[in-house]
Design an enzyme around this catalytic site. Structure first.
Site, short mmCIF file in Angstrom:
data_model
loop_
_atom_site.label_atom_id
_atom_site.label_comp_id
_atom_site.label_asym_id
_atom_site.label_seq_id
_atom_site.Cartn_x
_atom_site.Cartn_y
_atom_site.Cartn_z
N THR A 151 -5.66 -7.87 10.58
CA THR A 151 -6.04 -6.56 10.04
C THR A 151 -5.81 -5.44 11.06
O THR A 151 -5.20 -4.41 10.74
CB THR A 151 -7.54 -6.57 9.65
OG1 THR A 151 -7.79 -7.70 8.82
CG2 THR A 151 -7.93 -5.28 8.95
N ASN B 96 -2.12 -0.07 6.93
CA ASN B 96 -1.50 -1.30 7.43
C ASN B 96 -0.61 -1.98 6.39
O ASN B 96 -0.46 -3.20 6.39
CB ASN B 96 -2.56 -2.24 8.00
CG ASN B 96 -3.63 -2.56 6.98
OD1 ASN B 96 -3.49 -2.26 5.80
ND2 ASN B 96 -4.70 -3.20 7.41
N ARG C 49 -0.96 -14.58 4.34
CA ARG C 49 -1.82 -14.02 5.40
C ARG C 49 -1.09 -14.10 6.75
O ARG C 49 -1.17 -13.19 7.57
CB ARG C 49 -3.16 -14.75 5.47
CG ARG C 49 -4.05 -14.57 4.25
CD ARG C 49 -4.70 -13.22 4.11
NE ARG C 49 -5.69 -12.93 5.13
CZ ARG C 49 -6.51 -11.88 5.09
NH1 ARG C 49 -6.46 -11.01 4.07
NH2 ARG C 49 -7.37 -11.66 6.04
N GLU D 298 -8.52 -11.32 -7.97
CA GLU D 298 -7.71 -10.11 -7.80
C GLU D 298 -6.54 -10.07 -8.79
O GLU D 298 -6.20 -9.00 -9.31
CB GLU D 298 -7.21 -10.04 -6.34
CG GLU D 298 -8.37 -9.77 -5.39
CD GLU D 298 -8.00 -9.85 -3.91
OE1 GLU D 298 -6.82 -10.12 -3.58
OE2 GLU D 298 -8.91 -9.65 -3.08
N ARG E 29 2.47 -6.46 9.72
CA ARG E 29 1.64 -5.45 10.38
C ARG E 29 1.98 -5.34 11.87
O ARG E 29 1.98 -4.25 12.44
CB ARG E 29 0.16 -5.78 10.18
CG ARG E 29 -0.32 -5.53 8.75
CD ARG E 29 -1.72 -6.06 8.55
NE ARG E 29 -2.27 -5.73 7.23
CZ ARG E 29 -3.38 -6.28 6.76
NH1 ARG E 29 -4.04 -7.18 7.47
NH2 ARG E 29 -3.82 -5.94 5.56
N PHE F 176 -15.61 4.17 7.44
CA PHE F 176 -14.21 4.54 7.21
C PHE F 176 -13.78 4.41 5.75
O PHE F 176 -12.65 4.75 5.41
CB PHE F 176 -13.28 3.70 8.11
CG PHE F 176 -13.42 2.20 7.92
CD1 PHE F 176 -12.80 1.55 6.86
CD2 PHE F 176 -14.17 1.46 8.81
CE1 PHE F 176 -12.93 0.18 6.69
CE2 PHE F 176 -14.30 0.07 8.65
CZ PHE F 176 -13.67 -0.56 7.58
N LYS G 106 0.84 -1.20 0.00
CA LYS G 106 0.00 0.00 0.00
C LYS G 106 0.88 1.26 0.00
O LYS G 106 2.09 1.17 0.24
CB LYS G 106 -0.92 -0.04 1.22
CG LYS G 106 -1.85 -1.27 1.23
CD LYS G 106 -2.82 -1.25 2.40
CE LYS G 106 -3.71 -2.50 2.40
NZ LYS G 106 -4.75 -2.45 3.44
N HIS H 96 -1.65 -5.61 1.40
CA HIS H 96 -2.86 -6.42 1.15
C HIS H 96 -2.44 -7.82 0.72
O HIS H 96 -1.50 -7.98 -0.05
CB HIS H 96 -3.70 -5.79 0.03
CG HIS H 96 -4.72 -6.74 -0.52
ND1 HIS H 96 -5.93 -6.96 0.09
CD2 HIS H 96 -4.69 -7.59 -1.59
CE1 HIS H 96 -6.61 -7.88 -0.59
NE2 HIS H 96 -5.88 -8.27 -1.62
N TYR I 239 -12.44 -3.49 -2.80
CA TYR I 239 -12.89 -3.42 -1.40
C TYR I 239 -14.41 -3.37 -1.32
O TYR I 239 -14.95 -2.71 -0.42
CB TYR I 239 -12.26 -2.22 -0.71
CG TYR I 239 -10.83 -2.42 -0.24
CD1 TYR I 239 -10.37 -3.68 0.17
CD2 TYR I 239 -9.94 -1.36 -0.17
CE1 TYR I 239 -9.07 -3.87 0.61
CE2 TYR I 239 -8.63 -1.54 0.27
CZ TYR I 239 -8.21 -2.80 0.66
OH TYR I 239 -6.91 -2.98 1.11
P1 IDP Z 1 -7.44 -7.38 5.35
O1 IDP Z 1 -6.66 -6.32 4.62
O2 IDP Z 1 -6.72 -7.85 6.59
O3 IDP Z 1 -7.89 -8.51 4.48
P2 IDP Z 1 -10.22 -6.39 5.28
O4 IDP Z 1 -11.23 -6.69 6.33
O5 IDP Z 1 -10.35 -7.05 3.96
O6 IDP Z 1 -8.77 -6.68 5.94
O7 IDP Z 1 -10.23 -4.80 5.10
C1 IDP Z 1 -9.56 -4.20 4.02
C2 IDP Z 1 -8.79 -2.99 4.50
O8 IDP Z 1 -9.70 -2.01 4.99
C3 IDP Z 1 -7.84 -3.24 5.66
O9 IDP Z 1 -6.58 -3.78 5.27
C4 IDP Z 1 -7.69 -1.85 6.22
O10 IDP Z 1 -6.80 -1.06 5.44
C5 IDP Z 1 -9.10 -1.30 6.06
N1 IDP Z 1 -9.90 -1.50 7.28
C6 IDP Z 1 -10.54 -2.65 7.65
N2 IDP Z 1 -11.16 -2.49 8.84
C7 IDP Z 1 -10.89 -1.20 9.23
C8 IDP Z 1 -11.28 -0.41 10.38
O11 IDP Z 1 -11.99 -0.84 11.29
N3 IDP Z 1 -10.81 0.88 10.40
C9 IDP Z 1 -10.05 1.42 9.42
N4 IDP Z 1 -9.68 0.71 8.33
C10 IDP Z 1 -10.09 -0.58 8.23
MG MG Z 2 -9.26 -8.53 2.93
#
Ligand code: IDP
Ligand code: MG
Length: 134
Positions: free
Chosen positions: A91, A112, A85, A126, A102, A57, A9, A115, A49
């Site tokens: 996350t 974070n 992962r 993807e 992370r 958010f 990212k 991805h 997404y």
């Molecule tokens: P992942 O990246 O661990 O697979 P996902 O649930 O797919 O997590 O969410 C995608 C991205 O959205 C996360 O990597 C993060 O950047 C953002 N995100 C997810 N949950 C939150 C939150 O509660 N607050 C702020 N950003 C979030």
């Molecule tokens: Mg995800």
């Protein structure tokens, strides 16, 4: 061989962590078989997404993810999806184990660093989205 879609990212690039993150992928024994640097737009983010597009958010995520270039990669190896992962970590920054990318480098839930696809099926979707037929 299993493959997964990985994307560094904009914060990885801005914080000059790209080399160190790539080293962790290589150290694990996984192979990077395609890589490119490019910029995302809102349209592709709404696809990528879609599962969080209705979250409060999400506008901040769009702002962050379009704030600079990302680095998209195809990573291959046995159980590549789950291996990545595990290397990436949870996350939420407080849930990400020390030793994960992370856990070691991220200090907010949004910014974070990286991805990784969550299932083999989504990995193929993807890869197609960001690399086309490859
Ligand atoms: P992942 O990246 O661990 O697979 P996902 O649930 O797919 O997590 O969410 C995608 C991205 O959205 C996360 O990597 C993060 O950047 C953002 N995100 C997810 N949950 C939150 C939150 O509660 N607050 C702020 N950003 C979030
Ligand atoms: Mg995800």
């Amino acid at each position: 061989m299993e493959r997964t879609y990985i994307m560094l990212k904009p914060d990885s690039v801005k914080r000059r962590l790209v080399g160190r993150i790539i080293s962790r992928i290589e150290d694990k024994g996984l192979n990077i078989t395609a890589m490119k640097m490019f910029k995302l737009d809102e349209k592709i983010l709404k696809e990528h997404y879609s599962h969080i597009a209705d979250q409060p958010f999400f506008p901040e995520i769009v702002k962050f993810m379009t704030s600079g270039p990302v680095i998209g990669m195809i990573v291959e190896g046995p159980s590549a999806v789950q291996q990545m992962r595990n290397i990436i970590g949870a996350t939420r920054c407080l849930d990400a184990d020390a030793g994960s990318i992370r856990g070691d480098f991220a200090f907010t839930n949004g910014e974070n660093l990286i991805h990784g696809s969550d299932t083999v099926e989504n990995a193929e979707i993807e890869i197609k989205r960001f690399f086309g037929k490859i």
